[in-house]
Design a protein around this motif. Structure first.
Motif, PDB file in Angstrom:
ATOM      1  N   GLY A   1      -9.837  46.705  41.003  1.00  9.99           N
ATOM      2  CA  GLY A   1     -11.053  46.934  41.786  1.00  9.99           C
ATOM      3  C   GLY A   1     -10.793  46.866  43.282  1.00  9.99           C
ATOM      4  O   GLY A   1     -11.356  47.641  44.058  1.00  9.99           O
TER       5      GLY A   1
ATOM      6  N   ILE B   1     -20.893  54.620  46.130  1.00 10.60           N
ATOM      7  CA  ILE B   1     -19.837  55.442  46.733  1.00 10.60           C
ATOM      8  C   ILE B   1     -20.431  56.436  47.732  1.00 10.60           C
ATOM      9  O   ILE B   1     -19.817  56.754  48.757  1.00 10.60           O
ATOM     10  CB  ILE B   1     -19.039  56.179  45.632  1.00 10.60           C
ATOM     11  CG1 ILE B   1     -18.229  55.179  44.801  1.00 10.60           C
ATOM     12  CG2 ILE B   1     -18.119  57.234  46.232  1.00 10.60           C
ATOM     13  CD1 ILE B   1     -17.113  54.490  45.547  1.00 10.60           C
TER      14      ILE B   1
ATOM     15  N   GLY C   1     -11.347  50.079  45.696  1.00  6.31           N
ATOM     16  CA  GLY C   1     -12.287  49.988  46.810  1.00  6.31           C
ATOM     17  C   GLY C   1     -11.639  50.119  48.173  1.00  6.31           C
ATOM     18  O   GLY C   1     -12.179  50.762  49.069  1.00  6.31           O
TER      19      GLY C   1
ATOM     20  N   MET D   1     -22.756  42.231  40.415  1.00  8.53           N
ATOM     21  CA  MET D   1     -22.946  43.591  40.928  1.00  8.53           C
ATOM     22  C   MET D   1     -24.146  43.702  41.868  1.00  8.53           C
ATOM     23  O   MET D   1     -24.028  44.212  42.985  1.00  8.53           O
ATOM     24  CB  MET D   1     -23.105  44.572  39.765  1.00  8.53           C
ATOM     25  CG  MET D   1     -21.834  44.810  38.962  1.00  8.53           C
ATOM     26  SD  MET D   1     -22.110  45.893  37.529  1.00  8.53           S
ATOM     27  CE  MET D   1     -22.610  47.406  38.349  1.00  8.53           C
TER      28      MET D   1
ATOM     29  N   GLN E   1     -17.452  58.440  40.983  1.00  9.04           N
ATOM     30  CA  GLN E   1     -16.943  58.190  42.332  1.00  9.04           C
ATOM     31  C   GLN E   1     -16.714  59.499  43.092  1.00  9.04           C
ATOM     32  O   GLN E   1     -17.076  59.614  44.263  1.00  9.04           O
ATOM     33  CB  GLN E   1     -15.632  57.397  42.260  1.00  9.04           C
ATOM     34  CG  GLN E   1     -15.817  55.960  41.797  1.00  9.04           C
ATOM     35  CD  GLN E   1     -14.482  55.231  41.689  1.00  9.04           C
ATOM     36  OE1 GLN E   1     -13.546  55.700  41.042  1.00  9.04           O
ATOM     37  NE2 GLN E   1     -14.383  54.098  42.312  1.00  9.04           N
TER      38      GLN E   1
ATOM     39  N   MET F   1     -18.788  44.983  48.341  1.00 10.12           N
ATOM     40  CA  MET F   1     -18.258  46.044  47.490  1.00 10.12           C
ATOM     41  C   MET F   1     -17.164  45.526  46.554  1.00 10.12           C
ATOM     42  O   MET F   1     -17.114  45.890  45.378  1.00 10.12           O
ATOM     43  CB  MET F   1     -17.711  47.192  48.338  1.00 10.12           C
ATOM     44  CG  MET F   1     -18.794  48.051  48.973  1.00 10.12           C
ATOM     45  SD  MET F   1     -19.822  48.864  47.732  1.00 10.12           S
ATOM     46  CE  MET F   1     -20.646  50.076  48.732  1.00 10.12           C
TER      47      MET F   1
ATOM     48  N   MET G   1     -12.705  43.389  50.830  1.00 14.58           N
ATOM     49  CA  MET G   1     -12.660  43.933  49.469  1.00 14.58           C
ATOM     50  C   MET G   1     -11.679  43.162  48.586  1.00 14.58           C
ATOM     51  O   MET G   1     -11.967  42.882  47.424  1.00 14.58           O
ATOM     52  CB  MET G   1     -12.279  45.409  49.503  1.00 14.58           C
ATOM     53  CG  MET G   1     -13.416  46.315  49.932  1.00 14.58           C
ATOM     54  SD  MET G   1     -12.953  48.054  49.905  1.00 14.58           S
ATOM     55  CE  MET G   1     -14.532  48.810  50.307  1.00 14.58           C
TER      56      MET G   1
ATOM     57  N   SER H   1     -12.993  41.033  45.437  1.00 13.13           N
ATOM     58  CA  SER H   1     -12.576  41.449  44.107  1.00 13.13           C
ATOM     59  C   SER H   1     -11.697  40.414  43.411  1.00 13.13           C
ATOM     60  O   SER H   1     -11.978  40.018  42.280  1.00 13.13           O
ATOM     61  CB  SER H   1     -11.828  42.783  44.203  1.00 13.13           C
ATOM     62  OG  SER H   1     -11.558  43.296  42.931  1.00 13.13           O
TER      63      SER H   1
ATOM     64  N   LEU I   1     -22.575  52.710  40.576  1.00 15.54           N
ATOM     65  CA  LEU I   1     -21.294  52.901  41.256  1.00 15.54           C
ATOM     66  C   LEU I   1     -21.283  54.209  42.034  1.00 15.54           C
ATOM     67  O   LEU I   1     -20.831  54.269  43.186  1.00 15.54           O
ATOM     68  CB  LEU I   1     -20.169  52.890  40.224  1.00 15.54           C
ATOM     69  CG  LEU I   1     -18.747  52.564  40.696  1.00 15.54           C
ATOM     70  CD1 LEU I   1     -18.692  51.200  41.355  1.00 15.54           C
ATOM     71  CD2 LEU I   1     -17.784  52.599  39.518  1.00 15.54           C
TER      72      LEU I   1
ATOM     73  N   ALA J   1     -17.858  46.045  37.672  1.00 21.56           N
ATOM     74  CA  ALA J   1     -18.287  47.399  37.331  1.00 21.56           C
ATOM     75  C   ALA J   1     -17.157  48.170  36.656  1.00 21.56           C
ATOM     76  O   ALA J   1     -17.355  48.826  35.626  1.00 21.56           O
ATOM     77  CB  ALA J   1     -18.756  48.133  38.591  1.00 21.56           C
ATOM     78  N   MET J   2     -15.954  48.092  37.219  1.00 22.10           N
ATOM     79  CA  MET J   2     -14.797  48.783  36.641  1.00 22.10           C
ATOM     80  C   MET J   2     -14.500  48.266  35.241  1.00 22.10           C
ATOM     81  O   MET J   2     -14.177  49.027  34.327  1.00 22.10           O
ATOM     82  CB  MET J   2     -13.558  48.578  37.528  1.00 22.10           C
ATOM     83  CG  MET J   2     -13.637  49.253  38.874  1.00 22.10           C
ATOM     84  SD  MET J   2     -13.343  51.015  38.722  1.00 22.10           S
ATOM     85  CE  MET J   2     -13.296  51.471  40.450  1.00 22.10           C
TER      86      MET J   2
ATOM     87  N   PHE K   1     -17.504  45.927  42.651  1.00 16.22           N
ATOM     88  CA  PHE K   1     -16.616  46.908  42.020  1.00 16.22           C
ATOM     89  C   PHE K   1     -15.872  46.317  40.824  1.00 16.22           C
ATOM     90  O   PHE K   1     -15.679  46.982  39.813  1.00 16.22           O
ATOM     91  CB  PHE K   1     -15.584  47.424  43.034  1.00 16.22           C
ATOM     92  CG  PHE K   1     -16.053  48.622  43.815  1.00 16.22           C
ATOM     93  CD1 PHE K   1     -17.398  48.867  43.996  1.00 16.22           C
ATOM     94  CD2 PHE K   1     -15.137  49.499  44.381  1.00 16.22           C
ATOM     95  CE1 PHE K   1     -17.839  49.963  44.724  1.00 16.22           C
ATOM     96  CE2 PHE K   1     -15.568  50.600  45.108  1.00 16.22           C
ATOM     97  CZ  PHE K   1     -16.916  50.826  45.274  1.00 16.22           C
TER      98      PHE K   1
END
Length: 512
Positions: free
Chosen positions: A153, A289, A157, A346, A415, A384, A325, A329, A285, A391-392, A388
């Motif tokens: 992630g 983006i 990102g 999220m 994305q 983010m 990020m 993450s 997502l 979410a991933m 992310f």
């Protein structure tokens, strides 16, 4: 969870193996190469245009050729990985991407350049879903999955911002051609490492026939959609061909859905996207983006044109976002993923990013980097990165192994389409606001310097207007994540929550 389901999970899940973590290094390296390629070439574009004699009208095709091939072929690439084997698709994608990069770096005219970019996009569409689906089928333990997707992630990102830094360095100190050649060592190391260490779990390959009508309809529909937004940016929303592309795309994608609901072995089984959690992830997502891609564009222009930064200095100016990020993450997301439901990461993540974006609505010509841009980027990155990572992971969690490639492709598709929409939509809003501002104020300019100042003020005014829309989009992303993503925290028992738990959806074999 039934005894049968537990037995199926135990059989499908690979035994603990340090080789998976070695494999993650090479998968992450390949993903970094694909993601940074989306922005690294943008920095080099002016130099490449001059060297190759590309006209102003055609220069957009350096970016558009890649976007069309990548966005249009992602679902096909994901299904090929399911049918052919993810490791094989991954290695072939890397080799092809490297060869296309070498062709782009050696380009002697615009046709050669456009062809190389289209080939890069095609092989990227094979490589990207294969990488994510390998993670999905290799890391099935909840704790290991959290760590693996935390790393993935952060790269997904922050890779675009890394591309700005690397592109600036290579263009300023070497030559624009190195923005292509740099992919060759990346791909060579990743391909060799993947071939030696990746062990794809047995029984995870899809043995069904390829859905040719689905391939044709999805590819043409997605190409039409991405090209429509790309053309809208340069030609306007009222352009007849732009409108025609949107109409054709809608008809083709609707036909695709109808076909997929009827064929025996669909390219995109509708169960992949209609499951509530995955649908929520794809939608939130994609919207996030849209906001992020628009921001990259505006901040790059603001720093270089308004502030006068060099390409290298511009790249370094994005470092706080990359750092945010990575922390969001790998530290916040990974540490909390086992303790809270995904939407608890999220939704707040998108809101924190929205606060960072909100700060940027205060941009002015003389805004301080340290006082405004730095804290805004840190908040954006933290938010983010935190959003992310779960979410991933959730986008591929609970998918039958035979569908892992196409589910991963849907992440990349959301994305890619989000990036095309974000660039076109927000750029149009900014350009309209800038034109309106300059028209209203240019009459009061008493000198050339005052006229130039008004033009810069108009440019910044356009950016802040568009950024307000980006704030709204991030709030909407948070609302969708909170409403649609209802999976419980990993390991929670059904008695703890009425929602579907990750322990249940992690079973690789799910009854239809």
């Amino acid at each position: 969870m039934s005894e049968t389901a537990k037995a199926a999970a135990a059989k499908a899940a690979p035994a603990p193996d340090a080789g998976r973590w070695k494999a993650l290094v090479f998968i992450a390296l390949a993903q970094l190469m694909v993601v940074l390629d989306a922005t690294i070439v943008n920095i080099a574009l002016p130099s490449a245009q001059q060297d190759l004699g590309i006209s102003d009208g055609n220069r957009q095709w350096v970016v558009t050729a890649y976007a069309l091939a990548f966005g249009g072929l992602l679902l096909f690439g994901g299904r090929i990985a399911d049918l052919w084997g993810r490791k094989r698709a991954f290695v072939v994608g890397l080799i092809g991407f490297a060869a296309a990069s070498a062709l782009g770096g050696a380009a002697t005219n615009e046709a050669m350049m456009f062809g190389a970019r289209a080939l890069q996009g095609a092989f990227g569409a094979l490589l990207a879903p294969a990488a994510l689906s390998l993670l999905a089928v290799m890391f099935t333990d909840a704790k290991e999955r959290a760590k693996a997707f935390g790393i993935y992630g952060a790269i997904a990102g922050g890779g675009g911002a890394v591309g700005l830094i690397l592109g600036g360095f290579l263009t300023e100190y070497l030559d624009w051609r190195w923005t292509f050649f740099v992919n060759i060592p990346f791909a060579a190391v990743a391909a060799a490492g993947a071939y030696l260490v990746i062990r794809e779990p047995e029984g995870s390959r899809n043995r069904s026939a390829l859905d040719i009508p689905g391939v044709v309809l999805s590819t043409l529909g997605l190409v039409g959609l991405v090209y429509g937004f790309t053309r809208a940016e340069s030609e306007g929303w009222g352009d007849s061909l732009t409108i025609g592309m949107f109409v054709a795309s809608a008809v083709l994608l609707l036909a695709f859905v109808v076909v997929e609901s009827k064929v025996k072995a669909p390219l995109l089984p509708l169960r992949v996207v209609t499951e509530r959690n995955r649908g929520g992830v794809y939608l939130s997502l994609g919207l996030a983006i849209i906001a992020m891609f628009g921001l990259f564009l505006f901040l790059t222009y603001y720093l270089q044109i308004v502030k006068g930064y060099s390409p290298v200095k511009t790249g370094f100016a994005f470092l706080p976002m990359i750092a945010g990020m990575i922390v969001g993450s790998t530290q916040i997301g990974t540490r909390l993923m086992m303790r809270v439901p995904p939407r608890a990461l999220m939704a707040p993540g998108f809101l924190v990013a929205g606060v960072g974006m909100l700060l940027l609505t205060q941009l002015e010509i003389d805004s301080s980097y340290a006082a405004l841009l730095l804290p805004a980027q840190v908040l954006l990155g933290l938010g983010m990165g935190t959003a992310f990572m779960p979410a991933m992971s959730l986008a591929t969690l609970g998918v039958e192994p035979r569908d892992a490639g196409v589910a991963s492709a849907m992440v990349n598709t959301s994305q890619q389409v989000g990036g095309a929409i974000g660039t076109a939509l927000l750029n149009t809003i900014a350009a309209s606001a800038t034109t309106s501002y300059i028209t209203d104020h240019i009459g009061g300019a008493a000198s050339k310097s005052q006229a130039q100042l008004i033009q810069l003020q108009g440019m910044v005014h356009g950016y802040t207007n568009a950024i307000w829309f980006a704030v709204g989009i991030l709030v909407l992303s948070a609302a969708i994540a909170f409403t649609f993503v209802t999976a419980g925290r990993p390991g929670a028992s059904p008695s703890d929550t009425n929602e579907t738990t990750d322990e249940d959806v992690m079973v690789p074999v799910i009854a239809h």
